[in-house]
Write a protein that holds these residues in place. Structure first.
Motif, short mmCIF file in Angstrom:
data_model
loop_
_atom_site.label_atom_id
_atom_site.label_comp_id
_atom_site.label_asym_id
_atom_site.label_seq_id
_atom_site.Cartn_x
_atom_site.Cartn_y
_atom_site.Cartn_z
N ARG A 1 2.47 8.96 -6.86
CA ARG A 1 3.22 10.15 -7.01
C ARG A 1 4.17 10.15 -8.16
NH1 ARG A 1 5.37 11.79 -1.44
NH2 ARG A 1 6.31 13.82 -2.72
N ARG B 1 0.83 -1.11 -0.04
CA ARG B 1 -0.04 0.08 0.05
C ARG B 1 0.94 1.27 -0.01
NH1 ARG B 1 -5.19 0.44 0.19
NH2 ARG B 1 -5.35 -1.55 0.83
N GLU C 1 1.49 4.25 -3.07
CA GLU C 1 1.29 5.58 -2.99
C GLU C 1 2.45 6.45 -3.77
OE1 GLU C 1 1.16 6.30 1.24
OE2 GLU C 1 -1.03 5.33 1.37
#
Length: 624
Positions: A306, A298, A302
């Motif tokens: 980005r 997870r 992220e």
């Protein structure tokens, strides 16, 4: 580059010379513009100063040195080399040993960037020799640092030929890197004794990078840690950011993923502080990969998200494709199969656009597995396999565009774009050259007549001229090659038509051979310095004695260069400021890591669970 002579330090001497004031004023303005960062305008003023001319050799030497440095900064290495050679010639004319040392160092750095490592080593060793003879320790330190850089660059260039992990390069590459370590360590010890902390930091950074390539990761961490401390001491944020990135890379190969993540986070924070969007995206990518190795998917998702946002903003299609691949893997590990399929399709489309056949094949396999898990037809809407025409399309955007940093401190330790196609093309070229060499090693006379007999056997009689029977009465041309005649008809008293043909060609063409040869005229042994000085641009008169130098350094360079053909040298690509910034590091992180830790990869992959209502459609789990 070595510190060049400054025109500002020559104002008093130059103004005392008649007609030198205009040259000096132009040179001072050119130096001011170069220091302000406008090297193109500075070059124009320096060229105008040369046109104005001066009879002061020190002023002219300063202009040559500044021009060489300016052209080096602009990426015009041929002109930089030309003016550094002028500076070297002028320093030897004035018997200025320190100026000769600096000019030799500048010339060596220029030759290094051009890939002419043998000549660069000769120049840098001359720089070191003169510096030690003069007892100039600062100049000696620069010479040691430059020599380390040359061997380091040579080792990296030789190491690009194959796909090798750090520590597994051929012996030739290792020898260059070990030589670089030796010179860097000498430079570091000298700088310690002089108390030059900033120079110590540069030496530690380069030592860490070289030890990394040699596979000595613990030693690399030790040097990069010292580099980080010195950068923090001087508030050098850029150097601090590089040190953290290099520390993260070294910890990765030691399997210390938590430590690597901490250094990558610090790299990301410093990139944000410096406003470097491309480096910020690279740090996000490295963090995503590190958390994937830590099985924290997870968090990895992220950071990859980005990275994808930054890649799209900077229009980096290579980075965007890599981000989509990584996001697809992360979502598959998290059980988000629909999102994983979306990113797999995006990865396929981008790979197809870039001509990356390997990426297309990888994406197609992921798409097929995900469609099976989702209960969708495996082949109905699956992207087609790359055709032969697609396979022949240029793959330059994906495989050839590799921006290499020139600074030794900014050595890229993570690779994203594989060079498989580039390596295959290089191997094909080597095979072609081998074929050419094999064919050229055969007997040329036999090969020629065998080919001629096979292809034109029916026309040979029509093409032969009638030969006179009385060969003794024919006048022999002056300077005929008797050896060729004997070799063509040796062991055969009754000459064959082929032998007769060779005799006729020898008779008819022998007179033309001498006219086709270039006549070598003897060079005068004694050349006065006055004749040399007049060839230097910008020099009005040469008021020097005619003493001969102890040894001709430029002749040594010419001898080294003479053994290499110009068409065999490959010119390094010049920096292109218009290129879009890369959001992925220069080296392929996963390509190296999968080879180095192949045994652990299966344990790090997550299994995609089957949906209960579709167990009848797929009986086995699909892995991502």
């Amino acid at each position: 580059m070595s510190v060049s002579a400054s025109a500002e330090n020559l104002s008093t001497d130059a103004q005392s010379c008649d007609g030198g004031s205009m040259c000096l004023e132009l040179a001072l303005e050119g130096e001011r513009l170069c220091k302000a960062g406008d090297c193109r305008a500075g070059v124009a003023f320096f060229q105008a100063a040369i046109q104005a001319g001066t009879d002061d050799l020190r002023t002219l030497s300063a202009i040559y040195s500044q021009l060489g440095n300016a052209y080096f900064y602009l990426g015009d290495y041929n002109k930089a080399m030309q003016y550094h050679k002028h500076d070297l010639t002028l320093a030897r004319t004035m018997n200025d040993k320190l100026g000769e040392a600096k000019a030799s160092g500048n010339l060596g750095n220029t030759l290094k960037v051009m890939g002419k490592f043998a000549e660069a080593i000769q120049c840098c060793k001359r720089h070191l020799e003169i510096s030690r003879a003069l007892g100039d320790r600062l100049s000696e330190g620069r010479a040691l640092y430059n020599l380390g850089n040359v061997y380091h660059a040579q080792g990296k260039q030789l190491g690009r030929v194959g796909q090798n992990d750090p520590g597994h390069f051929p012996q030739e590459v290792r020898d260059c890197l070990m030589q670089a370590v030796e010179y860097y360590e000498e430079n570091l010890e000298l700088m310690r004794s002089l108390g030059d902390r900033q120079a110590m930091g540069r030496a530690c950074g380069n030592l860490g990078n070289t030890c990394y390539l040699l596979g000595d990761f613990a030693r690399a961490i030790r040097y990069h840690t010292e580099r980080l401390q010195i950068a923090q001491e001087f508030g050098d944020k850029a150097a601090e950011r590089r040190a953290n990135s290099n520390l993260g890379n070294s910890h990765i190969f030691l399997g210390q993923f938590e430590n690597a993540a901490e250094h990558y986070k610090r790299t990301l924070a410093l990139a944000e502080e410096l406003g470097d969007a491309a480096v910020e995206a690279q740090a996000c990518y490295s963090l995503g990969n590190t958390y994937t190795l830590l099985r924290e998917y997870r968090i990895a998702e992220e950071y990859h998200a980005r990275h994808l946002t930054a890649a799209r903003k900077l229009q980096d299609r290579v980075g965007e494709g890599r981000a989509c691949w990584s996001l697809g893997n992360a979502h598959a590990a998290l059980g988000n199969h629909e999102k994983a399929l979306y990113y797999a399709n995006e990865h396929y489309n981008i790979s197809k656009e870039l001509g990356d056949v390997l990426g297309m094949a990888t994406a197609q396999m992921n798409i097929s597995d995900l469609r099976k898990v989702l209960g969708m037809p495996a082949e109905a809407e699956s992207p087609p396999a790359p055709s032969i025409e697609e396979d022949r399309t240029p793959r330059t955007p994906f495989n050839a565009l590799r921006v290499r940093r020139q600074s030794m401190e900014q050595l890229s330790l993570i690779q994203i774009t594989p060079d498989n196609k580039k390596k295959e093309s290089e191997l094909d070229n080597e095979k072609k050259h081998e074929v050419v060499r094999t064919e050229s090693e055969e007997n040329p006379v036999d090969s020629f007549f065998d080919l001629l007999s096979r292809c034109q056997s029916e026309r040979m009689d029509e093409q032969r001229a009638t030969l006179n029977a009385n060969k003794e009465n024919r006048p022999k041309p002056k300077g005929s090659n008797n050896k060729l005649q004997r070799s063509a008809s040796s062991g055969n008293k009754n000459p064959s038509p082929n032998d007769a043909m060779l005799d006729m060609i020898t008779d008819l063409q022998s007179e033309r051979m001498d006219s086709q040869r270039a006549e070598l005229r003897p060079v005068p042994k004694k050349l006065s310095k006055e004749s040399k000085g007049t060839s230097l641009p910008g020099l009005r008169t040469q008021q020097t004695t005619s003493t001969k130098p102890e040894d001709d350094f430029l002749d040594m360079i010419a001898r080294v260069q003479g053994s290499r053909l110009e068409d065999q040298r490959s010119e390094l690509p010049r920096p292109k400021p218009e290129e879009r910034p890369k959001t992925v590091p220069d080296d392929d992180f996963f390509a190296q890591l999968m080879r180095a830790q192949a045994g652990r990869m299966e344990d790090q992959r997550a299994t995609i669970p089957l949906q209960e209502n579709r167990q009848n459609k797929s009986g086995s789990n699909a892995k991502k």
